[in-house]
Design a protein around this motif. Structure first.
Motif, mmCIF file in Angstrom:
data_model
loop_
_atom_site.group_PDB
_atom_site.id
_atom_site.type_symbol
_atom_site.label_atom_id
_atom_site.label_comp_id
_atom_site.label_asym_id
_atom_site.label_seq_id
_atom_site.Cartn_x
_atom_site.Cartn_y
_atom_site.Cartn_z
ATOM 1 N N VAL A 6 0.853 -1.184 0.000
ATOM 2 C CA VAL A 6 0.000 0.000 0.000
ATOM 3 C C VAL A 6 0.892 1.237 0.000
ATOM 4 O O VAL A 6 1.827 1.336 0.791
ATOM 5 C CB VAL A 6 -0.916 0.023 1.245
ATOM 6 C CG1 VAL A 6 -1.692 1.321 1.325
ATOM 7 C CG2 VAL A 6 -1.858 -1.165 1.224
ATOM 8 N N GLU B 146 0.462 5.103 0.675
ATOM 9 C CA GLU B 146 -0.430 6.144 1.200
ATOM 10 C C GLU B 146 0.214 7.495 0.948
ATOM 11 O O GLU B 146 1.380 7.700 1.289
ATOM 12 C CB GLU B 146 -0.630 5.987 2.706
ATOM 13 C CG GLU B 146 -1.538 4.889 3.109
ATOM 14 C CD GLU B 146 -1.813 4.901 4.601
ATOM 15 O OE1 GLU B 146 -1.778 5.977 5.224
ATOM 16 O OE2 GLU B 146 -2.053 3.814 5.143
ATOM 17 N N ARG B 147 -0.567 8.383 0.351
ATOM 18 C CA ARG B 147 -0.112 9.755 0.119
ATOM 19 C C ARG B 147 -1.215 10.701 0.526
ATOM 20 O O ARG B 147 -2.264 10.742 -0.107
ATOM 21 C CB ARG B 147 0.200 9.991 -1.357
ATOM 22 C CG ARG B 147 1.506 9.458 -1.803
ATOM 23 C CD ARG B 147 1.787 9.911 -3.206
ATOM 24 N NE ARG B 147 3.155 9.640 -3.559
ATOM 25 C CZ ARG B 147 3.585 9.548 -4.780
ATOM 26 N NH1 ARG B 147 2.761 9.724 -5.784
ATOM 27 N NH2 ARG B 147 4.858 9.309 -5.018
ATOM 28 N N SER C 267 -4.831 9.322 0.559
ATOM 29 C CA SER C 267 -5.269 8.409 -0.493
ATOM 30 C C SER C 267 -4.377 7.169 -0.486
ATOM 31 O O SER C 267 -3.221 7.224 -0.077
ATOM 32 C CB SER C 267 -5.223 9.087 -1.864
ATOM 33 O OG SER C 267 -3.897 9.354 -2.228
ATOM 34 N N LYS C 268 -4.941 6.042 -0.909
ATOM 35 C CA LYS C 268 -4.201 4.774 -0.909
ATOM 36 C C LYS C 268 -4.187 4.178 -2.310
ATOM 37 O O LYS C 268 -5.161 4.284 -3.053
ATOM 38 C CB LYS C 268 -4.851 3.778 0.052
ATOM 39 C CG LYS C 268 -4.780 4.210 1.494
ATOM 40 C CD LYS C 268 -5.390 3.178 2.396
ATOM 41 C CE LYS C 268 -5.331 3.650 3.845
ATOM 42 N NZ LYS C 268 -5.889 2.660 4.750
ATOM 43 N N GLU C 269 -3.062 3.539 -2.635
ATOM 44 C CA GLU C 269 -2.878 2.918 -3.942
ATOM 45 C C GLU C 269 -2.140 1.602 -3.726
ATOM 46 O O GLU C 269 -1.224 1.528 -2.917
ATOM 47 C CB GLU C 269 -2.051 3.855 -4.813
ATOM 48 C CG GLU C 269 -1.701 3.342 -6.166
ATOM 49 C CD GLU C 269 -0.810 4.313 -6.930
ATOM 50 O OE1 GLU C 269 -0.194 3.851 -7.897
ATOM 51 O OE2 GLU C 269 -0.711 5.487 -6.558
ATOM 52 N N ASP C 270 -2.545 0.551 -4.437
ATOM 53 C CA ASP C 270 -1.860 -0.740 -4.365
ATOM 54 C C ASP C 270 -0.705 -0.768 -5.352
ATOM 55 O O ASP C 270 -0.834 -0.312 -6.488
ATOM 56 C CB ASP C 270 -2.818 -1.889 -4.690
ATOM 57 C CG ASP C 270 -3.866 -2.091 -3.617
ATOM 58 O OD1 ASP C 270 -3.616 -1.702 -2.462
ATOM 59 O OD2 ASP C 270 -4.935 -2.634 -3.934
ATOM 60 N N LEU C 271 0.429 -1.328 -4.897
ATOM 61 C CA LEU C 271 1.610 -1.474 -5.746
ATOM 62 C C LEU C 271 2.180 -2.877 -5.572
ATOM 63 O O LEU C 271 2.243 -3.381 -4.446
ATOM 64 C CB LEU C 271 2.712 -0.491 -5.329
ATOM 65 C CG LEU C 271 2.455 0.993 -5.401
ATOM 66 C CD1 LEU C 271 3.645 1.745 -4.800
ATOM 67 C CD2 LEU C 271 2.284 1.403 -6.840
#
Length: 76
Positions: free
Chosen positions: A39, A41-42, A45-49
């Motif tokens: 994950v 997190e910025r 907001s969260k994004e999967d990598l």
């Protein structure tokens, strides 16, 4: 990809920068799967990598092992 960073992510370490509110970690539910997703997190907001991409992002963003505001020092 840094194998050392990938191993630390796989062990639950959280990399981040509290000043910029950026964190990368491997959630406990992804441990042991064939293609784990980390994950990013910025600022809320969260994004999967994929693990390999997350390892590269840790280096690119110059993130260091840190304490997450909710999770603490380890993600699991």
């Amino acid at each position: 990809m840094s194998k050392v960073i990938a191993e630390k992510l796989s062990a639950g370490y959280i990399f981040g920068d509290a000043d910029n509110e950026e964190y990368i970690y491997l959630p406990g539910g992804e441990v042991g799967v064939d293609n784990p997703l980390c994950v990013l997190e910025r600022q809320g907001s969260k994004e999967d990598l994929p693990l390999e991409e997350a390892s590269d992002m840790v280096q690119h963003l110059s993130l260091r092992p840190c304490s997450h505001p909710l999770l603490g020092k380890r993600s699991f």
